[in-house]
Enzyme design. Structure first.
Site, PDB file in Angstrom:
ATOM      1  CD  GLN A   1      -2.599  -1.075   2.705  1.00 31.66           C
ATOM      2  OE1 GLN A   1      -2.378  -1.987   3.484  1.00 31.66           O
ATOM      3  NE2 GLN A   1      -3.415  -0.071   3.017  1.00 31.66           N
TER       4      GLN A   1
ATOM      5  CG  PHE B   1      -8.244  -6.052   4.066  1.00 28.28           C
ATOM      6  CD1 PHE B   1      -9.392  -5.448   3.573  1.00 28.28           C
ATOM      7  CD2 PHE B   1      -7.861  -7.272   3.538  1.00 28.28           C
ATOM      8  CE1 PHE B   1     -10.143  -6.065   2.576  1.00 28.28           C
ATOM      9  CE2 PHE B   1      -8.607  -7.894   2.543  1.00 28.28           C
ATOM     10  CZ  PHE B   1      -9.752  -7.290   2.058  1.00 28.28           C
TER      11      PHE B   1
ATOM     12  CD  GLU C   1      -0.446   2.688   6.711  1.00 29.65           C
ATOM     13  OE1 GLU C   1      -1.607   2.287   6.909  1.00 29.65           O
ATOM     14  OE2 GLU C   1      -0.024   3.773   7.162  1.00 29.65           O
TER      15      GLU C   1
ATOM     16  NE  ARG D   1      -7.428   6.983  11.878  1.00 22.79           N
ATOM     17  CZ  ARG D   1      -8.164   7.857  11.176  1.00 22.79           C
ATOM     18  NH1 ARG D   1      -9.482   7.857  11.264  1.00 22.79           N
ATOM     19  NH2 ARG D   1      -7.597   8.719  10.380  1.00 22.79           N
TER      20      ARG D   1
ATOM     21  NE  ARG E   1     -12.610  -2.113   4.975  1.00 26.62           N
ATOM     22  CZ  ARG E   1     -13.217  -2.836   4.041  1.00 26.62           C
ATOM     23  NH1 ARG E   1     -13.084  -4.144   4.034  1.00 26.62           N
ATOM     24  NH2 ARG E   1     -13.956  -2.270   3.128  1.00 26.62           N
TER      25      ARG E   1
ATOM     26  CG  PHE F   1      -4.871   3.357  11.447  1.00 26.27           C
ATOM     27  CD1 PHE F   1      -3.940   2.578  10.767  1.00 26.27           C
ATOM     28  CD2 PHE F   1      -4.418   4.480  12.117  1.00 26.27           C
ATOM     29  CE1 PHE F   1      -2.592   2.932  10.758  1.00 26.27           C
ATOM     30  CE2 PHE F   1      -3.075   4.844  12.111  1.00 26.27           C
ATOM     31  CZ  PHE F   1      -2.154   4.063  11.432  1.00 26.27           C
TER      32      PHE F   1
ATOM     33  CB  THR G   1      -4.207  11.391  13.102  1.00 29.51           C
ATOM     34  OG1 THR G   1      -3.302  10.281  13.077  1.00 29.51           O
ATOM     35  CG2 THR G   1      -5.621  10.882  13.272  1.00 29.51           C
TER      36      THR G   1
ATOM     37  CB  ALA H   1      -6.154   7.410   6.439  1.00 26.46           C
TER      38      ALA H   1
ATOM     39  CD  GLU I   1      -9.355   3.168   7.383  1.00 28.52           C
ATOM     40  OE1 GLU I   1      -9.339   4.347   6.979  1.00 28.52           O
ATOM     41  OE2 GLU I   1      -8.617   2.744   8.275  1.00 28.52           O
TER      42      GLU I   1
HETATM   43  N1  MTE Z   1     -11.245  -3.148   0.042  1.00 33.45           N
HETATM   44  C1  MTE Z   1     -10.685  -4.204  -0.551  1.00 33.45           C
HETATM   45  N2  MTE Z   1     -11.387  -4.888  -1.453  1.00 33.45           N
HETATM   46  N3  MTE Z   1      -9.419  -4.613  -0.243  1.00 33.45           N
HETATM   47  C2  MTE Z   1      -8.660  -3.942   0.708  1.00 33.45           C
HETATM   48  O1  MTE Z   1      -7.519  -4.309   0.964  1.00 33.45           O
HETATM   49  N4  MTE Z   1      -8.574  -2.074   2.314  1.00 33.45           N
HETATM   50  C3  MTE Z   1      -9.347  -1.163   3.155  1.00 33.45           C
HETATM   51  C4  MTE Z   1     -10.399  -0.429   2.320  1.00 33.45           C
HETATM   52  N5  MTE Z   1     -11.146  -1.349   1.517  1.00 33.45           N
HETATM   53  C5  MTE Z   1      -9.253  -2.813   1.359  1.00 33.45           C
HETATM   54  C6  MTE Z   1     -10.560  -2.432   0.958  1.00 33.45           C
HETATM   55  C7  MTE Z   1      -8.541  -0.168   3.849  1.00 33.45           C
HETATM   56  S1  MTE Z   1      -7.784  -0.610   5.278  1.00 33.45           S
HETATM   57  C8  MTE Z   1      -8.419   1.110   3.410  1.00 33.45           C
HETATM   58  S2  MTE Z   1      -7.561   2.272   4.276  1.00 33.45           S
HETATM   59  C9  MTE Z   1      -9.036   1.539   2.154  1.00 33.45           C
HETATM   60  O2  MTE Z   1      -9.710   0.489   1.489  1.00 33.45           O
HETATM   61  C10 MTE Z   1      -7.930   2.098   1.259  1.00 33.45           C
HETATM   62  O3  MTE Z   1      -8.402   2.476   0.028  1.00 33.45           O
HETATM   63  P1  MTE Z   1      -9.134   3.877  -0.266  1.00 33.45           P
HETATM   64  O4  MTE Z   1      -8.426   4.912   0.523  1.00 33.45           O
HETATM   65  O5  MTE Z   1      -8.972   4.037  -1.711  1.00 33.45           O
HETATM   66  O6  MTE Z   1     -10.544   3.704   0.172  1.00 33.45           O
HETATM   67  N1  HPA Z   2      -4.699   5.889   9.028  1.00 30.10           N
HETATM   68  C1  HPA Z   2      -4.135   4.907   8.313  1.00 30.10           C
HETATM   69  N2  HPA Z   2      -2.861   4.786   8.146  1.00 30.10           N
HETATM   70  C2  HPA Z   2      -2.064   5.697   8.718  1.00 30.10           C
HETATM   71  C3  HPA Z   2      -2.576   6.732   9.476  1.00 30.10           C
HETATM   72  C4  HPA Z   2      -3.973   6.846   9.647  1.00 30.10           C
HETATM   73  O1  HPA Z   2      -4.516   7.738  10.317  1.00 30.10           O
HETATM   74  N3  HPA Z   2      -1.550   7.453   9.922  1.00 30.10           N
HETATM   75  C5  HPA Z   2      -0.447   6.846   9.446  1.00 30.10           C
HETATM   76  N4  HPA Z   2      -0.752   5.787   8.716  1.00 30.10           N
HETATM   77 MO1  MOS Z   3      -6.235   1.216   6.012  1.00 34.28          MO
HETATM   78  S1  MOS Z   3      -6.002   0.404   7.848  1.00 34.28           S
HETATM   79  O1  MOS Z   3      -5.896   2.817   6.622  1.00 34.28           O
HETATM   80  O2  MOS Z   3      -4.796   0.692   5.277  1.00 34.28           O
END
Ligand code: MTE
Ligand code: HPA
Ligand code: MOS
Length: 783
Positions: A209, A240, A244, A322, A354, A356, A454, A523, A724
């Site tokens: 990620q 998910f 990261e 968070r 997801r 966090f 954050t 995030a 999330e």
């Molecule tokens: N959806 C799918 N299908 N697969 C994933 O790994 N990760 C989640 C969410 N939805 C995830 C998912 C998490 S932890 C985050 S932070 C967001 O997707 C990241 O993507 P976005 O910022 O584009 O929503």
């Molecule tokens: N959310 C998800 N990932 C992050 C964050 C947060 O607030 N800060 C640093 N990594």
């Molecule tokens: Mo999602 S836990 O912020 O990768």
């Protein structure tokens, strides 16, 4: 004919259209390429990681001579053999590529071996001579608290005088809740392939990620500049949060072995090793003392959150922050003290997942509100509602951010109506009265989730857009695709901006040499940040094209309209491709970068005050469950979800996120149980023992609705982040289960139930309630 084709609704509703995921077909046909599907170079080596088998020990002997001599082996690397740095902690030091004389959890990497085949690498790794001298291990939150073993200093978020407010309150309660962790269980495990290129440079295909961080860490361990490393990510098979930071060690090992051998190297962890080696969601222990009035309004709250961070800080600082920032959920807390301990344990370093930390903070306050309702014999929904943030008063969070959009009261009222909550609650009471062993329960729980990193500096993004002379568009940005549909959403934004069909927009892999210095896709801010950056890039090109079109058609650039695959000026028009070719002939650049940073953010982490979030995403869920009180087994009979996506860029993708998030949240709080033995060894390291929800666990009756209300903030097309927040709708299932257990004691006693509410725990809670009920009933009979 030509005209008809030109006026085909090429751009009709690119933004807001419920388009399928751009790779949906490829996902199901198997054509979508993940790192392990990339064609393997002829001289590829396969790597294997040997993991420690002690939770805390000195490594007194690490002899890899037998490993190096094994058939097919090209290289072995230990901490001693590194060209530069060993530490790859993402925020603070503490995470090493290889343990250096000391192992701090069961599963830490000791050394890596590269061989001609994976089987050879695995077989060779088993030939190492390893001896340990055990050290005392701290494994649980309780032990860490007792020894004051912390990875980071304790933080306190305080407003008003909570102790005095509790003392004055007419009612008081105290309690604790254990909240389990969660394995990410991405279907594609951690993997990287590193290719040495000319002049000491490297290309790394990584399932991450955070390509920029992998780039920097690979450069750091190799002792070369970041510019010599390119990291590419076409897609992940799920992340998910688990990719990261946790992708970096895998990429670094592959790169180090590629450096050592001069050959391409692939490292793909086996599922068991992946589960043992990589961090998970933090498990938490929440302890509270709360004072409240006769209506269930919270008057004063002291909440202590303690989480198991594992052996190193990783992202635990931000995750626990968070958690604190979500311990209010949707409730106004005037006099409140939230204390957050970040426990250091000899277990894997826990990481982003997801939500966090937000989900754990919200579980704590939902438990408190539920306990208050049960103590007062009120409907928990009523108590929840009475504590909601208000409009113009009771509208400031404990950290001093005003809640400005008040969608929740209407959203909950709408869900209460559409789910038929009051009538179903009565029906459930009737069912329970005539059903001695099967019991049903229902709960409505709300969600407020803060959108933005954050860490304010992370709220920025870049993009790169090219238009070719045939009118096709190349789109690149810093966001990564993990199945969440980011790429199609950003493509829709660009198509809309240029007034062309989304088919014209070529989606391309994320790579650090096209857009640099990116934040992780995390995030939930991927589409907010990258959507705006890509839109800015498209807008720059559009302005240049508008000037060309105006000159060619006669008129003012600002009057040129881009729509339907054309640039129109009054009744004259140029096809988009025609215009692109014209611009090129006129020597106008058809390439632009775009940049975005989120406005309005400021946050003083030390004082825990400010506006850490641009806005909030809202939602609510009603879950109805049935439990078998003889076995503890249960089913979710029905779930009704209403979730706020603002003006959705893609309602089909967003709906999928809401459904998937809910099911993943439900899994976290029901069947997904992580279990470590007394030596600190993870026992649940395969799908045979770790139970994620399967298709059959999805509620039989599943009604999911998106609330379409434009974001009050100027987010991209007034949409809202969705990745999330819906996970926390799964909290409704936990409370419905608790409600069903409470039916065993006619709702006069509150069940003792920790998360995850596995069938085993539900059964124990039922039996414990029966045991508690028995003496109470005897007393009643004696009266
Ligand atoms: N959806 C799918 N299908 N697969 C994933 O790994 N990760 C989640 C969410 N939805 C995830 C998912 C998490 S932890 C985050 S932070 C967001 O997707 C990241 O993507 P976005 O910022 O584009 O929503
Ligand atoms: N959310 C998800 N990932 C992050 C964050 C947060 O607030 N800060 C640093 N990594
Ligand atoms: Mo999602 S836990 O912020 O990768």
């Amino acid at each position: 004919m030509r005209r008809a084709r030109e006026s085909r609704p090429e751009a009709a509703g690119a933004v807001g259209a419920p388009l399928g995921h751009d790779s949906a077909r490829r996902h199901v046909t198997g054509e979508a390429r993940y790192v392990d599907d990339l064609p393997e170079p002829r001289d590829l080596l396969h790597a294997f990681l040997r993991l420690s088998e002690r939770a805390h020990a000195r490594v007194t002997r690490l002899d890899v001579t037998g490993v190096a001599a094994a058939p097919g082996v090209a290289a072995v690397l230990t901490a001693r053999d590194l060209p530069a740095e060993n530490d790859i902690g993402p925020v603070l030091p503490g995470d090493k590529v290889f343990a250096d004389g000391l192992v701090e959890y069961w599963g830490q990497s000791l050394f890596a071996v590269a061989a001609e085949t994976l089987d050879q690498a695995r077989a060779a790794a088993s030939r190492a001579g390893i001896a340990y001298e055990d050290l005392p291990a701290v494994l649980t939150v309780e032990e860490a608290l007792a020894r004051r073993s912390f990875v980071l200093p304790t933080q306190v978020l305080r407003r008003g005088a909570s102790a005095a407010a509790r003392a004055r309150a007419p009612h008081r309660l105290s309690g604790r809740l254990a909240i389990g962790g969660q394995e990410h269980f991405y279907l594609e495990g951690q993997v990287a392939m590193a290719l040495p290129r000319e002049g000491g440079t490297f290309l790394v295909h990584s399932s991450t990620q955070h390509p920029s961080e992998v780039q920097h860490l690979v450069a750091k361990v190799l002792g070369i500049p970041a510019s010599a490393v390119t990291v590419e990510v076409r897609r992940m098979g799920g992340a998910f949060g688990g990719k990261e930071t946790q992708a970096a060690p895998v990429a670094c090992v592959a790169a180090l072995l590629a450096w050592r051998t001069g050959r391409p190297v692939k490292l793909r962890l086996d599922r068991d090793d992946d589960m043992i080696f990589t961090g998970k969601r933090h498990d938490f222990l929440a302890e509270y003392e709360v004072g409240f009035d006769g209506e269930g309004r919270i008057r004063g709250l002291d909440l202590t959150l303690a989480s198991r961070c594992g052996f190193s800080p990783d992202l635990s600082g931000a995750i626990n922050d968070r958690a604190m920032l979500h311990a209010d959920n949707c409730y106004h807390l005037q006099d409140v003290t939230i204390t957050s301990h970040r426990c250091k344990t000899n277990t894997v370093s826990n990481t982003a997942f997801r939500g966090f930390g937000g989900p754990q903070g919200m579980m704590a306050i939902e438990q408190i509100v539920d306990e208050i309702a049960r103590a007062l014999a009120l409907d928990p929904l009523e108590v929840r509602r009475r504590n909601f943030y208000g409009r113009g008063e009771r509208d400031e969070t404990p950290y001093g951010m005003k809640v400005e959009d008040h969608l929740l009261p209407e959203l909950v009222a709408e869900l209460e109506r559409s789910s038929d909550y009051p009538a179903r609650r009565r029906a459930i009471a009737r069912f329970n009265a005539q059903s001695p062993w099967q019991k049903r329960g229902i709960a409505l729980t709300p969600v407020k989730f803060g959108i933005s990193f954050t860490a304010t500096e992370m709220n920025q993004a870049g993009a790169l857009v090219h238009v070719y002379t045939d009118g096709s568009v190349h789109l690149n940005h810093g966001g990564t695709e993990m199945g969440q549909g980011l790429f199609i959403k950003v493509a829709q934004v660009v198509a809309d901006e240029l007034g062309v069909g989304v088919d014209r927009v070529q989606i391309t892999a994320t790579t650090t040499d096209q857009v640099p210095n990116t934040s992780p896709t995390a995030a939930s801010s991927g589409s907010d940040l990258n959507g705006q950056a890509a839109r800015a890039a498209a807008r720059t090109i559009k302005k240049r094209l508008a000037a060309c079109a105006a000159a060619a058609l006669g008129g003012k650039p600002e009057e040129v309209v881009f729509a339907g695959g054309q640039a129109r000026l009054g009744r004259r028009a140029l096809g988009f491709a025609e215009l692109a070719a014209l611009a090129h002939r006129e020597r106008v650049s058809l390439s632009a970068t775009g940049y975005y940073r989120t406005p309005k953010l400021h946050y003083d982490r030390r004082r825990q005050r400010g506006r850490p979030f641009y806005y909030f995403a809202w939602g609510a869920a009603v879950a109805e469950v049935q439990i078998d009180t003889l076995t503890g087994e249960y089913r979710v009979l029905r779930a009704d979800l209403l979730h706020d996506c603002g003006s959705s860029i893609n309602p089909a993708v967003d709906l999928g996120q809401v459904e998937g998030g809910f099911v993943q949240g439900m899994g976290w709080l029901t069947t997904e149980e992580l279990w470590w033995d007394a030596a600190g060894r993870l026992g649940t390291h395969a799908p045979s023992t770790y139970k994620i929800p399967a298709c059959g666990d999805v509620p039989e009756d599943f009604r999911v609705t998106l609330l379409h209300a434009p974001n009050r903030e100027a987010s991209v097309h007034r949409s809202k982040a969705v990745g999330e927040p819906p996970l926390m709708l799964g909290i409704s299932v936990f409370h419905a289960l608790k409600d069903a257990v409470a039916a065993v004691g006619d709702h006069r006693l509150s069940p003792r139930l920790d998360a995850p509410a596995t069938p085993e725990r539900v059964l124990l809670a039922v039996e414990e309630l029966r045991a508690r009920r028995a003496p109470a009933e005897l007393e009643e009979a004696a009266e």
